[in-house]
Write a protein that holds these residues in place. Structure first.
Motif, PDB file in Angstrom:
ATOM      1  N   VAL A  83       0.304  -1.118   0.322  1.00 35.05           N
ATOM      2  CA  VAL A  83       0.110   0.138  -0.224  1.00 35.05           C
ATOM      3  C   VAL A  83       0.658   0.992  -0.110  1.00 35.05           C
ATOM      4  N   THR A  84       0.490   2.235  -0.652  1.00 35.09           N
ATOM      5  CA  THR A  84       1.190   3.525  -0.904  1.00 35.09           C
ATOM      6  C   THR A  84       0.787   4.308   0.706  1.00 35.09           C
ATOM      7  N   PRO A  85       1.609   4.984   1.633  1.00 34.46           N
ATOM      8  CA  PRO A  85       1.354   6.068   2.589  1.00 34.46           C
ATOM      9  C   PRO A  85       0.823   6.912   1.672  1.00 34.46           C
ATOM     10  N   SER A  86      -0.306   8.109   2.153  1.00 33.41           N
ATOM     11  CA  SER A  86      -0.310   9.484   2.234  1.00 33.41           C
ATOM     12  C   SER A  86       1.087  10.624   2.569  1.00 33.41           C
ATOM     13  N   LYS A  87       1.088  11.800   2.154  1.00 29.98           N
ATOM     14  CA  LYS A  87       2.213  12.449   2.114  1.00 29.98           C
ATOM     15  C   LYS A  87       2.341  12.853   3.940  1.00 29.98           C
ATOM     16  N   ILE A  88       1.422  12.582   4.402  1.00 37.75           N
ATOM     17  CA  ILE A  88       1.612  12.810   6.035  1.00 37.75           C
ATOM     18  C   ILE A  88       2.391  11.807   6.291  1.00 37.75           C
ATOM     19  N   ALA A 136       4.436  16.331  16.188  1.00 35.82           N
ATOM     20  CA  ALA A 136       3.809  17.629  15.675  1.00 35.82           C
ATOM     21  C   ALA A 136       3.504  16.200  14.714  1.00 35.82           C
ATOM     22  N   LYS A 137       4.461  15.027  13.743  1.00 39.16           N
ATOM     23  CA  LYS A 137       4.182  14.425  12.602  1.00 39.16           C
ATOM     24  C   LYS A 137       2.970  13.579  12.555  1.00 39.16           C
ATOM     25  N   LEU A 138       2.596  12.903  14.070  1.00 39.96           N
ATOM     26  CA  LEU A 138       1.503  11.993  14.533  1.00 39.96           C
ATOM     27  C   LEU A 138       0.538  12.711  14.793  1.00 39.96           C
ATOM     28  N   SER A 191      -4.777   3.650   8.584  1.00 39.73           N
ATOM     29  CA  SER A 191      -5.027   3.073   7.382  1.00 39.73           C
ATOM     30  C   SER A 191      -5.462   3.528   6.495  1.00 39.73           C
ATOM     31  N   ASN A 192      -6.564   5.740   7.062  1.00 39.16           N
ATOM     32  CA  ASN A 192      -6.962   6.278   6.474  1.00 39.16           C
ATOM     33  C   ASN A 192      -6.034   6.926   5.921  1.00 39.16           C
ATOM     34  N   HIS A 193      -4.993   6.487   5.807  1.00 37.04           N
ATOM     35  CA  HIS A 193      -3.543   7.190   4.952  1.00 37.04           C
ATOM     36  C   HIS A 193      -3.081   6.042   3.939  1.00 37.04           C
TER      37      HIS A 193
END
Length: 92
Positions: free
Chosen positions: A19-24, A65-67, A87-89
């Protein structure tokens, strides 16, 4: 010896599919496509490296901040809620 009698368990194909992670999320786990299991492992590595598990209640994760961006702006989430928010990302 009955080694042939042991059945090899096959990993669930859904979990092994990259799966590909979102930018965040990529700021935490990297940009490369990887199985969900690897994403979870990398998030836990990040949590441990930055000592983000709550000292009083180890089931809770304190977001930096990142999480916080991954956790929809929440400062603290449970382990179970964390997997749902991650999983939303993820994009298949």
């Amino acid at each position: 010896m009955a080694t042939a009698a042991k059945k090899e368990s096959k990993p669930n194909a859904g979990f092994m599919k990259p799966v590909t992670p979102s930018k965040i999320l990529a700021e935490v786990v990297g940009t490369e496509p990887m199985p969900r299991t690897e994403v979870t492992k990398k998030v836990w590595d990040y949590i441990k490296k930055h000592d983000l598990q709550d000292a009083a209640n180890r089931r809770m994760i304190n977001a930096d901040a990142k999480l916080e961006a991954v956790f929809d702006g929440k400062k603290q989430v449970s382990m179970f809620e964390m997997t749902k928010l991650i999983s939303n990302h993820l994009k298949a």
